[in-house]
Design a protein around this motif. Structure first.
Motif, PDB file in Angstrom:
ATOM      1  N   SER A  89      99.424 -27.222  62.936  1.00  3.39           N
ATOM      2  CA  SER A  89      98.405 -27.549  63.320  1.00  3.39           C
ATOM      3  C   SER A  89      97.801 -26.714  63.985  1.00  3.39           C
ATOM      4  O   SER A  89      97.197 -26.073  63.922  1.00  3.39           O
ATOM      5  CB  SER A  89      98.752 -28.729  64.192  1.00  3.39           C
ATOM      6  N   SER A  90      96.413 -27.858  64.588  1.00  8.38           N
ATOM      7  CA  SER A  90      95.257 -27.123  65.512  1.00  8.38           C
ATOM      8  C   SER A  90      95.279 -27.860  66.542  1.00  8.38           C
ATOM      9  O   SER A  90      95.672 -28.897  66.941  1.00  8.38           O
ATOM     10  CB  SER A  90      94.096 -27.574  64.634  1.00  8.38           C
ATOM     11  N   CYS A  91      94.786 -26.669  67.594  1.00  5.12           N
ATOM     12  CA  CYS A  91      94.305 -27.235  68.734  1.00  5.12           C
ATOM     13  C   CYS A  91      92.912 -26.655  69.899  1.00  5.12           C
ATOM     14  O   CYS A  91      92.742 -25.505  68.987  1.00  5.12           O
ATOM     15  CB  CYS A  91      95.845 -26.325  70.002  1.00  5.12           C
ATOM     16  N   HIS A  92      92.166 -27.419  69.888  1.00  6.12           N
ATOM     17  CA  HIS A  92      90.357 -26.713  70.571  1.00  6.12           C
ATOM     18  C   HIS A  92      90.826 -27.025  71.543  1.00  6.12           C
ATOM     19  O   HIS A  92      91.313 -27.908  72.600  1.00  6.12           O
ATOM     20  CB  HIS A  92      89.883 -27.863  69.927  1.00  6.12           C
ATOM     21  N   MET A  93      90.825 -26.051  72.630  1.00  2.00           N
ATOM     22  CA  MET A  93      89.805 -25.719  74.353  1.00  2.00           C
ATOM     23  C   MET A  93      88.798 -25.534  73.828  1.00  2.00           C
ATOM     24  O   MET A  93      88.506 -24.473  74.137  1.00  2.00           O
ATOM     25  CB  MET A  93      91.465 -24.660  74.005  1.00  2.00           C
ATOM     26  N   LEU A  94      88.117 -26.388  75.358  1.00  3.09           N
ATOM     27  CA  LEU A  94      87.429 -26.005  75.922  1.00  3.09           C
ATOM     28  C   LEU A  94      87.336 -26.108  77.582  1.00  3.09           C
ATOM     29  O   LEU A  94      87.879 -26.980  78.063  1.00  3.09           O
ATOM     30  CB  LEU A  94      86.548 -27.063  75.186  1.00  3.09           C
ATOM     31  N   ASN A  95      86.323 -24.726  77.707  1.00  5.28           N
ATOM     32  CA  ASN A  95      86.529 -25.007  79.509  1.00  5.28           C
ATOM     33  C   ASN A  95      84.557 -25.662  79.540  1.00  5.28           C
ATOM     34  O   ASN A  95      83.728 -25.499  79.316  1.00  5.28           O
ATOM     35  CB  ASN A  95      86.608 -23.350  79.807  1.00  5.28           C
ATOM     36  N   ALA A  96      85.088 -26.503  80.666  1.00  5.64           N
ATOM     37  CA  ALA A  96      83.761 -27.089  81.560  1.00  5.64           C
ATOM     38  C   ALA A  96      83.819 -26.584  83.440  1.00  5.64           C
ATOM     39  O   ALA A  96      84.821 -26.897  83.736  1.00  5.64           O
ATOM     40  CB  ALA A  96      83.604 -28.563  80.986  1.00  5.64           C
ATOM     41  N   THR A  97      82.300 -27.570  83.429  1.00  3.51           N
ATOM     42  CA  THR A  97      82.783 -27.354  85.280  1.00  3.51           C
ATOM     43  C   THR A  97      82.332 -28.244  85.609  1.00  3.51           C
ATOM     44  O   THR A  97      82.516 -28.773  86.625  1.00  3.51           O
ATOM     45  CB  THR A  97      80.636 -26.622  84.926  1.00  3.51           C
ATOM     46  N   LYS A  98      82.830 -29.294  84.605  1.00  4.94           N
ATOM     47  CA  LYS A  98      82.961 -30.494  85.526  1.00  4.94           C
ATOM     48  C   LYS A  98      83.749 -31.750  84.703  1.00  4.94           C
ATOM     49  O   LYS A  98      84.022 -31.643  83.151  1.00  4.94           O
ATOM     50  CB  LYS A  98      81.721 -31.698  85.119  1.00  4.94           C
ATOM     51  N   MET A  99      84.327 -32.590  85.144  1.00  5.27           N
ATOM     52  CA  MET A  99      85.444 -33.189  84.906  1.00  5.27           C
ATOM     53  C   MET A  99      84.856 -34.483  84.233  1.00  5.27           C
ATOM     54  O   MET A  99      83.969 -35.340  85.456  1.00  5.27           O
ATOM     55  CB  MET A  99      86.651 -33.210  85.870  1.00  5.27           C
ATOM     56  N   VAL A 100      85.185 -35.008  82.917  1.00  3.88           N
ATOM     57  CA  VAL A 100      85.009 -36.746  82.024  1.00  3.88           C
ATOM     58  C   VAL A 100      85.958 -36.607  81.773  1.00  3.88           C
ATOM     59  O   VAL A 100      87.329 -36.652  80.863  1.00  3.88           O
ATOM     60  CB  VAL A 100      84.154 -36.189  81.223  1.00  3.88           C
ATOM     61  N   ASP A 101      86.007 -38.521  82.309  1.00  3.96           N
ATOM     62  CA  ASP A 101      87.389 -39.162  81.783  1.00  3.96           C
ATOM     63  C   ASP A 101      87.040 -39.891  80.579  1.00  3.96           C
ATOM     64  O   ASP A 101      86.056 -40.569  80.236  1.00  3.96           O
ATOM     65  CB  ASP A 101      87.678 -39.990  82.810  1.00  3.96           C
ATOM     66  N   MET A 102      87.524 -39.198  79.209  1.00  2.00           N
ATOM     67  CA  MET A 102      87.258 -40.127  78.012  1.00  2.00           C
ATOM     68  C   MET A 102      88.512 -40.044  76.683  1.00  2.00           C
ATOM     69  O   MET A 102      89.495 -39.914  77.368  1.00  2.00           O
ATOM     70  CB  MET A 102      85.852 -39.022  77.246  1.00  2.00           C
ATOM     71  N   PRO A 103      88.354 -41.415  76.621  1.00  2.00           N
ATOM     72  CA  PRO A 103      89.448 -41.618  75.598  1.00  2.00           C
ATOM     73  C   PRO A 103      89.804 -40.623  74.635  1.00  2.00           C
ATOM     74  O   PRO A 103      88.585 -39.895  74.191  1.00  2.00           O
ATOM     75  CB  PRO A 103      88.516 -43.272  75.221  1.00  2.00           C
ATOM     76  N   GLY A 104      90.378 -40.312  74.248  1.00  2.00           N
ATOM     77  CA  GLY A 104      91.171 -39.633  73.156  1.00  2.00           C
ATOM     78  C   GLY A 104      91.838 -38.020  73.532  1.00  2.00           C
ATOM     79  O   GLY A 104      92.030 -37.869  72.456  1.00  2.00           O
TER      80      GLY A 104
END
Length: 557
Positions: A302-317
């Protein structure tokens, strides 16, 4: 003199042991397949078919194969084992199991060997579909705050739906369980002790697959009670290791290698062992991506995509957002596709091909859109953005003039379109924006998080370069193929190095170790560049994909 760490990378069919020194040299590696592989047809020694959607594993395979791979890697490197200063472990997730207080899996008890739900449930076990849907529905009705961190959906591959499945379908097995835990935590537990006092739980596994957060812990007892009283009881009494000191982040020491395990693995007693990390997540330190804004795609079964960010965003999906879940001090976003290598393997078998090598050139000579053939690659359900394991894939537009190359290109394009949908979702904070027929999204949005760089790792990018070319064309962005085909394994070794501590290594943080051991200088990066004419053609074709996805998701075809 460089010091050496051991990374143990658990996949669906095998485990890889890799030895990496503090300067990033891979000095030895070996792979050992699991004797029983994926248990999907029947239990070992039985002819009775397993129910549909079941996928199990044998815990003895994990220990035996890891020991064999470690010994082989050490021998290949010409080492004695004494040179290894730390051990890191990444594991498929959520792969989970019930056990006794001393760590004995229930499937190893003679009285329960013939019962499927006493065995570990592999990450791709989809028997808990109804339980996941009910848990999601109750969480929405109660307006549970934890649900916002997971795109509003509890995945059927996650910890508590699988736990509830056994409670409801085999209550006597659930009653026999003293401990419920992730396989990664179980394996580390066996390495360092095996009694309940030595059990620690990985914040990565708990955060992404069991709705845990550092601020709130697991969901409340009131919520679990609303789902099922026996689930509430099990969470309260059959999940030791929940105290603050027993929840450990990857890179933190879970314990030291015991005498028995040291003998079996051919390593020194007392080697520090890191808390486990999810296999795909280990790919982030494994490619040296220590900065925010880099999307790391681990492409395999399968695939997994990881992303680091400096803020928290609630998003569907989104499949999960966990503070410090991948790297300290950053918010780690996880998305994924349920069938990538699995989908290619399915098509190859369907076409009776040994490989796609002979088809790749023909497929890439076709124009974008595979001359009218469209594909939806949901053969194993849709992880992101729908989080729906019940939907299925499709090929449309087939005519008598189409052949295997058209199917192959259409499947590659479908996977790439799925990634574009995910990238847009992350950038815009919504799975619905921008509309399918709008222009390519900008690199950032106030509502989402930026994606400035994409790195591909795992075995698939190295074996299938055409696949990455299609990704770059569809995304309209360069994609960097990391030189190591074993990003997660290297990442596990990075965590083992960090667990050894600054007294034995040159590093005091994961970021330092990842940069030194796995990053690639800018002038040496292997970049796949998008081809402008194909990128432009894919603008309209992406809209066609989104329309097909909408029709299938709404069960219109």
């Amino acid at each position: 003199m460089p010091v050496i760490a051991l990374g143990l990378d658990f996949g669906t069919e095998s485990v890889r042991a890799i030895l990496v020194d503090s300067e990033g040299r891979e000095v030895g590696s070996a792979v050992s397949p699991f004797e029983h592989g994926q248990i999907v047809d029947s239990l070992p020694g039985s002819d009775e078919p397993l129910p549909e959607r079941y996928a199990l594993q044998c815990p003895a395979d994990w220990i035996q194969s890891a020991a064999a791979a470690t010994k082989e890697a050490v021998a290949k490197a010409g080492l004695t084992g004494e040179e290894i200063v730390g051990i890191g472990v990444d594991f498929t997730s959520c792969t989970m199991l019930p056990a006794k207080h001393d760590g004995t899996p229930l499937c190893e008890l003679e009285s329960l060997q013939s019962r499927p739900l006493a065995w570990p449930k592999l990450w791709k076990h989809h028997g808990a579909l109804e339980q996941a849907e009910r848990m999601t529905s109750i969480a929405r009705e109660r307006d549970e705050s934890f649900l916002r961190r997971y795109g509003g959906v509890i995945g059927l591959e996650w910890f508590f739906p699988k736990m509830l499945e056994t409670i409801e379908q085999a209550p006597e097995i659930a009653e026999s369980a003293d401990v419920w835990l992730e396989a990664g935590d179980w394996f580390v537990w066996r390495l360092v002790g095996g009694d309940s006092d030595s059990l620690v739980r990985s914040t990565c596994q708990a955060g992404y697959k069991a709705m845990w957060s550092a601020g709130d812990g697991y969901p409340s007892q009131d919520y679990f009670q609303a789902v099922h009283p026996k689930l509430a009881e099990a969470v309260a009494n059959r999940m030791p290791g929940q105290s603050a000191e027993q929840m450990r982040s990857p890179g933190q020491v879970a314990g030291q290698l015991t005498q028995a395990m040291a003998t079996q693995f051919g390593l020194p007693v007392g080697v520090p062992v890191s808390a486990a990390i999810i296999d795909a997540h280990a790919g982030v330190p494994g490619v040296g991506a220590a900065e925010p804004g880099t999307l790391v795609m681990v492409l395999g079964t399968s695939s997994c995509h990881m992303l680091n960010a400096t803020k928290m965003v609630d998003m569907p999906g989104v499949a999960g957002v966990v503070e410090g879940g991948i790297l300290p001090g950053l918010f780690g976003y996880e998305t994924g596709q349920a069938a990538v290598g699995d989908a290619f393997a399915w098509l190859r078998k369907l076409l009776n091909r040994d490989s796609f090598d002979d088809l790749a050139e023909e497929a890439m000579s076709l124009p974008p859109g595979a001359e009218g053939v469209s594909c939806l690659d949901w053969m194993n359900g849709c992880r992101t953005p729908l989080m729906d394991g019940s939907v299925r894939g499709a090929f449309t537009g087939l005519g008598m003039q189409h052949g295997p190359a058209h199917l192959y290109l259409a499947l590659m394009e479908a996977s790439a379109f799925g990634v574009r949908w995910i990238v847009e979702m992350l950038r815009h904070g919504s799975a619905d924006l921008p509309e399918a027929n709008q222009a390519e999204p900008t690199s950032s949005s106030n509502k989402g998080v930026p994606i400035d760089r994409i790195i591909a790792t795992g075995g698939l990018p190295h074996h299938n370069r055409a696949f990455v070319e299609v990704y770059a064309d569809v995304l309209g962005m360069p994609i960097e193929i990391h030189p190591s085909s074993q990003g997660p394994a290297v990442g596990a070794a990075v965590l083992g190095m960090v667990a050894a501590g600054p007294e034995k290594t040159p590093f005091s943080s994961i970021a330092e170790a990842a940069t030194a051991m796995a990053s690639v200088p800018e002038n040496q990066r292997d970049l796949i560049l998008p081809r402008l004419e194909r990128t432009q053609a894919y603008e309209q074709l992406y809209g066609r994909y989104r329309q097909l996805a909408h029709a299938v998701a709404q069960r219109r075809i």
